[in-house]
Design an enzyme around this catalytic site. Structure first.
Site, PDB file in Angstrom:
ATOM      1  CE  LYS A  41      -2.915   2.654   3.185  1.00  0.00           C
ATOM      2  NZ  LYS A  41      -1.887   3.593   3.673  1.00  0.00           N
ATOM      3  CG  ASP A  62      -4.818   5.356   9.760  1.00  0.00           C
ATOM      4  OD1 ASP A  62      -5.949   4.971   9.446  1.00  0.00           O
ATOM      5  OD2 ASP A  62      -3.774   4.739   9.488  1.00  0.00           O
ATOM      6  CG  ASP A 122       2.477   1.445   9.316  1.00  0.00           C
ATOM      7  OD1 ASP A 122       2.012   2.329  10.055  1.00  0.00           O
ATOM      8  OD2 ASP A 122       2.740   1.636   8.120  1.00  0.00           O
TER       9      ASP A 122
END
Length: 436
Positions: A22, A121, A319
């Site tokens: 991504k 986010d 992450d």
């Protein structure tokens, strides 16, 4: 609103292929704006953030063809720069944080760029200073439009310069790099991020005719060129999804093989999961995780509690800290998770505590997980996904829990994970997409 209904206590078995990365996709797709020639990109994941960026480029006038499910052709020969100042741009650009990545290419080739207030986010302060400072040092001027809440950049011509980034930001490095490749003269980007995503972008740009050296280091040297040409590029498998599958296999006592992971680009990720006691075998370019009744956290030699923290590459990626945290719930032993970068990313631990986990949230950046050793099971509850990574961590927790769980706000998960429920159901999970 769509939600996931998850029936837990299902052991998985089989093979799974990770999607394309991504974070790399958002960078290299933005880079197609640097040339009027055709760029073909393969292994593009079918996820919300990427589809939103592709829709944004199409609205800018980029000619886009989908050659197959994961391969696209881009041709940016007739870009409409006036679109940058439209309400439609603000709406589309504000739908994802990745829209910031088109600013560097637009400045380099068209001498103007606009950054809409970005989405993404809600995990704490995520400033744009690194991007703005880099553009300014290359000769761009910016104003803040108080009516549109956008940053607007213009330049007569970008000029190479010595740039010391205030932080080794992946997106900041990539954005400044894409602006520098068409600037006049030489640019040095010091304190640069060197994640595989940035390395991949550098290699793609060099195939397009850029002159970048120092790839994989924290100092990139760029010799500006007049123009770039087309190329083909294949995305790496997504390291965050690979790490998520490792943690999922351990917590759910599953027996799975993760295929074609590009081991040489995973850095310390496998080692960090091994510190939790997770067994894995490397079979060519695959990772095999056998079913484990119990896995034991490996403390440091001095006997202190194990601490796992994020750090710029080649350190451990932030992450995956949410995944490490949830994986540790059923381990034997304790671990301190130290999330240095984002001050809101650990707040989802309240949900895990409600499910029965033993977690002490020390402060916004640190949480101690006391392993349950499978003596107690998590219980299914109703919950909501706060961001991409916490959302998948909660999904993994629900898959291991007794009973059923409902996960709301799953758009956050779908932003980063392609058809995740279908792919996991193929391994034996029981995840239903429902209207809740």
């Amino acid at each position: 609103m769509n939600a996931f209904e998850v029936t837990g206590s299902r052991k998985l078995k089989g093979e799974i292929h990770p999607q394309g990365a991504k974070n790399e996709a958002l960078q290299v797709i933005s880079a197609v704006l640097l040339t009027e020639e055709e760029v073909v990109i393969k292994n593009i994941p079918d996820i919300l953030d990427v589809s939103r960026l592709i829709t944004l480029l199409e609205a800018l006038g980029v000619k886009i063809k989908q050659l197959n499910k994961h391969t696209y052709s881009f041709k940016s020969e007739d870009v409409n720069t006036d679109f940058l100042y439209s309400e439609d741009f603000r709406k589309k650009g504000g739908a994802l944080r990745g829209s910031i990545m088109i600013a560097g290419p637009m400045l380099a080739r068209f001498k103007k760029a606009v950054i809409a207030k970005p989405g993404g986010d809600k995990i704490g302060r995520r400033g744009m200073d690194t991007h703005v400072d880099g553009f300014e040092k290359l000769g761009a001027h910016f104003t803040y439009n108080t009516h549109t809440f956008c940053l607007e950049f213009t330049t007569k011509a970008l000029k190479g310069n010595y740039i010391m980034l205030d932080e080794p930001s992946v997106t900041g490095t990539a954005n400044v790099l894409m602006a520098a490749v068409l600037a006049k003269g030489n640019t040095t980007i010091y304190n640069a991020a060197c994640e595989p995503y940035v390395q991949q972008l550098c290699k793609m740009l060099n195939r397009m005719g850029a002159k970048i050296s120092g790839i994989a280091s924290n100092m990139l040297e760029v010799e500006g060129v007049e123009g770039l040409h087309g190329t083909e590029h294949t995305l790496l498998p997504d390291m965050i999804e690979i790490g998520s599958f490792i943690g999922m296999a351990a917590l759910t006592q599953s027996d799975i093989t993760i295929k074609n992971v590009s081991l040489e680009n995973l850095g310390v990720i496998p080692d960090k999961f091994k510190r939790l006691g997770i067994e894995m075998e490397f079979r060519n370019d695959d990772i095999y995780i056998p079913e484990q009744k119990c896995y034991e956290i490996q403390p440091p030699l001095n006997g202190n509690i194990l601490t796992i923290y994020d750090h710029p590459w080649p350190g451990f990626t932030p992450d995956l800290l949410s995944i490490v945290l949830v994986t540790a719930i059923q381990a034997r032993g304790s671990v301190l998770i130290h999330q240095k970068m984002f001050e809101s990313r650990l707040f989802f631990t309240d949900t895990l505590i409600d499910m029965g986990a033993k977690i002490i949230l020390c402060d916004p950046h640190r949480a101690t997980v006391i392993g349950l050793e499978r003596e107690h099971h998590l219980k299914g509850i109703r919950m909501s996904s706060p961001d991409i990574r916490a959302g998948v961590a909660l999904l993994i927790a629900a898959m291991s829990a007794e009973g059923k769980s409902i996960i709301q706000n799953i758009e956050q998960i779908q932003r980063g994970y392609e058809n995740i429920e279908q792919r996991l159901n193929a391994l034996g999970a029981e995840i239903k997409l429902i209207n809740d």
